[in-house]
Design a protein around this motif. Structure first.
Motif, PDB file in Angstrom:
ATOM      1  N   THR A  81       0.968  -1.144   0.045  1.00  0.00           N
ATOM      2  CA  THR A  81       0.017   0.061   0.018  1.00  0.00           C
ATOM      3  C   THR A  81       0.892   1.217  -0.186  1.00  0.00           C
ATOM      4  N   VAL A  82       2.227   0.990  -0.035  1.00  0.00           N
ATOM      5  CA  VAL A  82       3.213   2.411   0.018  1.00  0.00           C
ATOM      6  C   VAL A  82       3.704   2.495  -1.363  1.00  0.00           C
ATOM      7  N   PRO A  83       3.540   3.799  -1.673  1.00  0.00           N
ATOM      8  CA  PRO A  83       3.977   4.155  -3.386  1.00  0.00           C
ATOM      9  C   PRO A  83       5.547   4.077  -3.203  1.00  0.00           C
ATOM     10  N   TYR A  84       5.962   3.584  -4.306  1.00  0.00           N
ATOM     11  CA  TYR A  84       7.736   3.254  -4.398  1.00  0.00           C
ATOM     12  C   TYR A  84       7.989   4.129  -5.857  1.00  0.00           C
ATOM     13  N   ILE A  85       7.191   4.197  -6.627  1.00  0.00           N
ATOM     14  CA  ILE A  85       7.477   4.884  -8.057  1.00  0.00           C
ATOM     15  C   ILE A  85       6.402   5.744  -8.155  1.00  0.00           C
ATOM     16  N   ILE A  86       6.402   7.039  -8.239  1.00  0.00           N
ATOM     17  CA  ILE A  86       5.564   7.983  -9.051  1.00  0.00           C
ATOM     18  C   ILE A  86       5.841   8.376 -10.510  1.00  0.00           C
ATOM     19  N   VAL A  87       4.991   8.257 -11.315  1.00  0.00           N
ATOM     20  CA  VAL A  87       5.022   8.767 -12.624  1.00  0.00           C
ATOM     21  C   VAL A  87       4.084   9.815 -13.300  1.00  0.00           C
ATOM     22  N   GLU A  88       4.634  11.092 -13.595  1.00  0.00           N
ATOM     23  CA  GLU A  88       3.733  11.948 -13.914  1.00  0.00           C
ATOM     24  C   GLU A  88       3.901  12.292 -15.514  1.00  0.00           C
ATOM     25  N   VAL A  89       2.896  12.141 -16.268  1.00  0.00           N
ATOM     26  CA  VAL A  89       2.756  12.399 -17.652  1.00  0.00           C
ATOM     27  C   VAL A  89       1.981  13.678 -18.148  1.00  0.00           C
ATOM     28  N   ALA A 119       5.508  13.215  -3.911  1.00  0.00           N
ATOM     29  CA  ALA A 119       6.438  12.427  -3.124  1.00  0.00           C
ATOM     30  C   ALA A 119       6.541  12.615  -1.767  1.00  0.00           C
ATOM     31  N   HIS A 120       6.496  13.949  -1.354  1.00  0.00           N
ATOM     32  CA  HIS A 120       6.369  14.362   0.062  1.00  0.00           C
ATOM     33  C   HIS A 120       5.100  13.566   0.761  1.00  0.00           C
ATOM     34  N   ALA A 121       4.022  13.784   0.016  1.00  0.00           N
ATOM     35  CA  ALA A 121       2.755  13.445   0.563  1.00  0.00           C
ATOM     36  C   ALA A 121       2.678  11.890   0.755  1.00  0.00           C
ATOM     37  N   THR A 122       3.479  11.014  -0.137  1.00  0.00           N
ATOM     38  CA  THR A 122       3.526   9.683  -0.032  1.00  0.00           C
ATOM     39  C   THR A 122       4.618   8.938   0.413  1.00  0.00           C
ATOM     40  N   GLY A 123       5.616   9.562   0.561  1.00  0.00           N
ATOM     41  CA  GLY A 123       7.072   9.098   1.004  1.00  0.00           C
ATOM     42  C   GLY A 123       7.681   8.180  -0.203  1.00  0.00           C
ATOM     43  N   ASN A 148      15.785  12.756   1.046  1.00  0.00           N
ATOM     44  CA  ASN A 148      15.220  13.169   2.164  1.00  0.00           C
ATOM     45  C   ASN A 148      14.154  14.050   1.830  1.00  0.00           C
ATOM     46  N   PRO A 149      13.268  14.638   2.688  1.00  0.00           N
ATOM     47  CA  PRO A 149      12.165  15.506   2.251  1.00  0.00           C
ATOM     48  C   PRO A 149      12.835  16.713   1.377  1.00  0.00           C
ATOM     49  N   ASN A 150      13.780  17.258   1.566  1.00  0.00           N
ATOM     50  CA  ASN A 150      14.252  18.318   0.716  1.00  0.00           C
ATOM     51  C   ASN A 150      15.126  18.153  -0.538  1.00  0.00           C
ATOM     52  N   TYR A 151      15.635  17.169  -0.621  1.00  0.00           N
ATOM     53  CA  TYR A 151      16.529  16.727  -1.700  1.00  0.00           C
ATOM     54  C   TYR A 151      16.130  15.539  -2.811  1.00  0.00           C
ATOM     55  N   PHE A 152      16.037  16.085  -3.921  1.00  0.00           N
ATOM     56  CA  PHE A 152      15.621  15.294  -5.059  1.00  0.00           C
ATOM     57  C   PHE A 152      16.980  15.062  -5.960  1.00  0.00           C
ATOM     58  N   MET A 153      17.539  14.137  -5.892  1.00  0.00           N
ATOM     59  CA  MET A 153      18.869  13.691  -6.618  1.00  0.00           C
ATOM     60  C   MET A 153      18.378  13.143  -8.169  1.00  0.00           C
TER      61      MET A 153
END
Length: 218
Positions: A102-110, A126-130, A149-154
């Motif tokens: 039930t926990v999102p691992y990958i989110i894809v937006e098109v 990503a923040h909302a779901t982790g 982490n919550p502030n860093y997208f690499m």
């Protein structure tokens, strides 16, 4: 080349083989007196109209399932994202964690046509779901991020396969060949490519954001 394929012939993110495989699944249905393309969704298992965003989504679903090895049972379409009491937002594609279904691992937006807008929407999702992995794609280009982490997208090279860990992709060393491969991709993308300057500025923004600086303020 049929009308559907011709309309999207400039796509460089997906191979001709991937595009042909999708076109082979298309059926034409009459809709308000016109012939309209439909396809059976790989996840929802029902026919949907193949508009431009849906085409990109179906290409991503095929790649996630056929090339990266994610099971259909781990994938959801139009997954609701909750912000407090607001649950009106929907993520185009969500792949769930293998051990926590039930926990999102990958989110894809098109959906977002602009890179910056798409990234900010992904950041909020990503923040909302982790979710630790996020992809923005307009069908021509794609960017993949690892939420460290919550502030860093690499930015990372690619999504891990279902049999890989995030660390196996993130920890791959950058070599001269890596830079050559990236440059070849940019050449292939032509006018759609993001420049090396864009990539560097994006990484600088991430560092500033991690330090608490609002780099998106106009």
């Amino acid at each position: 080349m049929n009308k559907i394929a011709a309309e999207f012939s400039e796509f460089v993110l997906f191979s001709e083989e991937e595009a042909r495989a999708l076109d082979a699944r298309v059926v034409m249905r009459e809709n308000r007196g016109k012939q309209v393309p439909y396809v059976t969704c790989l996840v929802r298992d029902k026919e949907v109209q193949l508009k431009s965003e849906e085409r990109t989504r179906q290409l991503w679903l095929a790649r996630l399932i056929d090339k990266l090895g994610y099971a259909r049972s781990r994938i959801a379409i139009e997954y609701p994202i909750t912000f407090g009491r607001d649950s009106s937002k929907r993520a185009d594609i969500v792949v769930f964690d293998a051990d926590r279904p039930t926990v999102p691992y990958i989110i894809v937006e098109v959906k977002q046509p602009k890179y910056k807008d798409g990234k900010e929407q992904l950041r909020s999702y990503a923040h909302a779901t982790g979710a630790p992995l996020a992809v923005w794609s307009d069908g021509i280009l794609a960017e993949v991020w690892h939420r460290k982490n919550p502030n860093y997208f690499m930015p990372i090279h690619e999504l891990p396969r279902a049999d890989q860990t995030i660390e196996q992709v993130v920890d791959q060393p950058w070599t001269i060949q890596t830079l050559i491969d990236l440059e070849e991709e940019r050449v292939k993308e032509g006018k759609f490519a993001r420049s090396l300057r864009d990539l560097i500025e994006d990484m600088e923004d991430e560092v500033l954001a991690n330090a608490g600086v609002d780099v998106f303020e106009e």
